[in-house]
Design a protein around this motif. Structure first.
Motif, short mmCIF file in Angstrom:
data_model
loop_
_atom_site.label_atom_id
_atom_site.label_comp_id
_atom_site.label_asym_id
_atom_site.label_seq_id
_atom_site.Cartn_x
_atom_site.Cartn_y
_atom_site.Cartn_z
N GLY A 234 0.82 -1.21 0.00
CA GLY A 234 0.00 0.00 0.00
C GLY A 234 0.85 1.25 0.00
O GLY A 234 0.58 2.21 -0.75
N ASN A 235 1.89 1.27 0.82
CA ASN A 235 2.79 2.42 0.87
C ASN A 235 3.57 2.58 -0.44
O ASN A 235 3.78 3.70 -0.91
CB ASN A 235 3.77 2.28 2.04
N LEU A 236 3.99 1.46 -1.02
CA LEU A 236 4.73 1.52 -2.28
C LEU A 236 3.85 2.05 -3.41
O LEU A 236 4.28 2.89 -4.21
CB LEU A 236 5.25 0.12 -2.63
N PHE A 237 2.61 1.57 -3.48
CA PHE A 237 1.69 2.03 -4.52
C PHE A 237 1.39 3.52 -4.38
O PHE A 237 1.17 4.21 -5.37
CB PHE A 237 0.38 1.25 -4.47
N LEU A 238 1.40 4.02 -3.15
CA LEU A 238 1.05 5.42 -2.91
C LEU A 238 2.26 6.34 -3.08
O LEU A 238 2.16 7.38 -3.76
CB LEU A 238 0.49 5.59 -1.49
N PHE A 239 3.40 5.97 -2.51
CA PHE A 239 4.55 6.87 -2.48
C PHE A 239 5.62 6.56 -3.53
O PHE A 239 6.46 7.42 -3.82
CB PHE A 239 5.20 6.85 -1.09
N GLY A 240 5.62 5.34 -4.04
CA GLY A 240 6.64 4.99 -5.02
C GLY A 240 8.03 5.00 -4.41
O GLY A 240 8.24 4.61 -3.25
N GLY A 241 9.01 5.51 -5.16
CA GLY A 241 10.40 5.48 -4.74
C GLY A 241 10.72 6.36 -3.56
O GLY A 241 11.75 6.15 -2.90
N ILE A 242 9.88 7.35 -3.24
CA ILE A 242 10.20 8.26 -2.13
C ILE A 242 9.89 7.66 -0.77
O ILE A 242 10.11 8.30 0.26
CB ILE A 242 9.46 9.61 -2.27
N ILE A 243 9.39 6.42 -0.74
CA ILE A 243 9.02 5.80 0.54
C ILE A 243 10.23 5.68 1.46
O ILE A 243 10.11 5.70 2.69
CB ILE A 243 8.38 4.42 0.31
N SER A 244 11.43 5.57 0.88
CA SER A 244 12.63 5.43 1.71
C SER A 244 12.99 6.73 2.43
O SER A 244 13.92 6.75 3.24
CB SER A 244 13.82 4.99 0.85
N ASN A 245 12.24 7.80 2.17
CA ASN A 245 12.48 9.09 2.84
C ASN A 245 11.40 9.43 3.87
O ASN A 245 11.45 10.50 4.46
CB ASN A 245 12.55 10.22 1.80
N ILE A 246 10.44 8.54 4.06
CA ILE A 246 9.31 8.82 4.95
C ILE A 246 9.39 7.91 6.17
O ILE A 246 9.32 6.68 6.05
CB ILE A 246 7.97 8.60 4.21
N HIS A 247 9.52 8.49 7.36
CA HIS A 247 9.68 7.69 8.58
C HIS A 247 8.42 6.92 8.94
O HIS A 247 8.49 5.77 9.36
CB HIS A 247 10.07 8.61 9.75
N PHE A 248 7.24 7.54 8.83
CA PHE A 248 5.99 6.88 9.19
C PHE A 248 5.03 6.90 8.00
O PHE A 248 4.08 7.68 7.96
CB PHE A 248 5.34 7.60 10.39
N PRO A 249 5.26 6.06 7.00
CA PRO A 249 4.45 6.11 5.78
C PRO A 249 2.97 5.83 6.00
O PRO A 249 2.11 6.38 5.30
CB PRO A 249 5.09 5.05 4.87
N VAL A 250 2.63 4.96 6.98
CA VAL A 250 1.22 4.67 7.24
C VAL A 250 0.50 5.93 7.72
O VAL A 250 -0.61 6.24 7.27
CB VAL A 250 1.06 3.54 8.27
N PHE A 251 1.12 6.65 8.61
CA PHE A 251 0.53 7.88 9.12
C PHE A 251 0.41 8.92 8.01
O PHE A 251 -0.60 9.61 7.89
CB PHE A 251 1.39 8.41 10.27
#
Length: 368
Positions: A234-251
């Motif tokens: 879910g986080n990958l589909f939403l944020f793509g490659g920038i997920i590695s820069n987000i500490h709390f992706p679910v929030f």
């Protein structure tokens, strides 16, 4: 037995699910993405190997020594002196693990919501609430898990259901562009979290029935892994490659939700519901530490130790973790090896020695 309460298979499954997943869905996506990148959804699958292995080992030990926890049958296997030393090492690890869980809770609440509130008040307030549950016994924690966890799980599913229009499935490609190694390196954190199924040892003696504990333990591992995979996807589909820069992706994902002009900014609801799962997780850690310490000291009751150990947990949550950045860095480097060394190697060692001694002797192991 110092605990008279009994719980069901489902309650044990939910308690272990909360113990593993509650903080995993917050921290694992970021930590895993540092190595796995777009393949972060594969990492919990590799990490499941630790979960399945430790459940098989713990269940086998519980059948060899029915009604005993790891703290108790350690003495039967290794002898009184060495068994006490081994148990102390495991309990000290559990104290540190519990302190880390409380610190993870406090850091998230402070970072996401209570920005100006000292973290000691955040962790202290939840510790006091957990102490009440722990004093009530295992049945209290089991009932809380039955009530709270379905609400928590439903909420996190709904987050990504509401976000379906914003999800881009193409973000998953290319799969394993750099081979399988990045996802395996990213699986260190899931391995560490799933190794916490060693704590099942503290719950099995309080089951009303013992026959299907292997089945329900495996179901808890599967549910934990599927939840991690679902959240990572879910986080990958939403944020793509920038997920590695987000500490709390679910929030952060919850902040994206906007239906019409009347249903948005629901992150406060997300935090409130997540706190319910956090309460079950922290209460379970707290309870296992109190029970284990009381068994190690051969006390008739664990309840007088609830508040002193709660105070010790809060102290360790600051002593053992200098800062949020150090905590995050450790999750992807040293912490997984620390967790696996204690939670996987100690049970493996105990099982091997127990089986060897059973093979050499025709009579049951007796406490020296």
């Amino acid at each position: 037995m110092i605990e008279k309460g009994k719980i069901s298979y489902l309650e044990v499954t939910l308690i272990m699910y909360a113990t593993v997943v509650t903080t995993a869905i917050l921290y694992i996506p970021y930590v895993t993405a540092q190595h796995a990148k777009r393949d972060l959804w594969l990492s919990p699958i590799w990490g499941s190997l630790s979960g399945f292995l430790i459940v098989m080992i713990i269940v086998k030990l519980s059948r060899l020594f029915p009604g005993k926890t790891l703290i108790e049958y350690g003495e039967l296997i290794l002898g009184r002196t060495i068994g006490k030393i081994m148990a102390f090492i495991f309990l000290f690890f559990l104290l540190n693990d519990t302190a880390i869980a409380f610190r993870e809770y406090g850091e998230f609440i402070e970072s996401a919501f209570l920005h100006k509130t000292p973290i000691i008040f955040v962790t202290g307030s939840i510790a006091l609430s957990c102490a009440i549950a722990v004093h009530g016994g295992i049945e209290t924690i089991g009932r809380c898990a039955m009530i709270f966890l379905p609400i928590v799980l439903a909420l996190y599913i709904l987050i990504y259901v509401f976000l379906i229009p914003d999800l881009n499935v193409k973000n998953i490609f290319p799969i394993m562009q750099d081979g399988v190694m990045p996802s395996i390196k990213g699986s260190l954190a899931p391995h560490a979290w799933l190794s916490q199924f060693s704590l099942l040892s503290f719950l099995i003696p309080f089951l009303r029935k013992q026959e299907k504990v292997m089945k329900w333990g495996m179901l808890s591992v599967i549910a934990s892994v599927l939840t991690m995979v679902f959240i990572n996807l879910g986080n990958l589909f939403l944020f793509g490659g920038i997920i590695s820069n987000i500490h709390f992706p679910v929030f952060e994902a919850a902040r994206y939700i906007s239906i019409g002009s009347f249903f948005e900014h629901i992150e406060s609801i997300v935090i409130a519901v997540w706190v319910l799962g956090g309460f079950v997780q922290l209460s379970a850690f707290f309870y296992m530490l109190v029970i284990g310490t009381s068994q190690w000291l051969t006390l008739p009751s664990y309840k007088p130790f609830v508040l002193p150990i709660g105070f010790l947990i809060i102290l360790f949550s600051f002593w053992s973790i200098p800062s949020f950045e150090d905590m995050i860095r450790g999750m992807g480097t040293t912490v997984p090896f620390y967790f696996l060394t204690v939670q996987l190697l100690i049970p493996i060692l105990l099982l091997c020695i127990a089986l060897i001694r059973r093979k050499w002797a025709n009579e049951p192991l007796k406490k020296r």
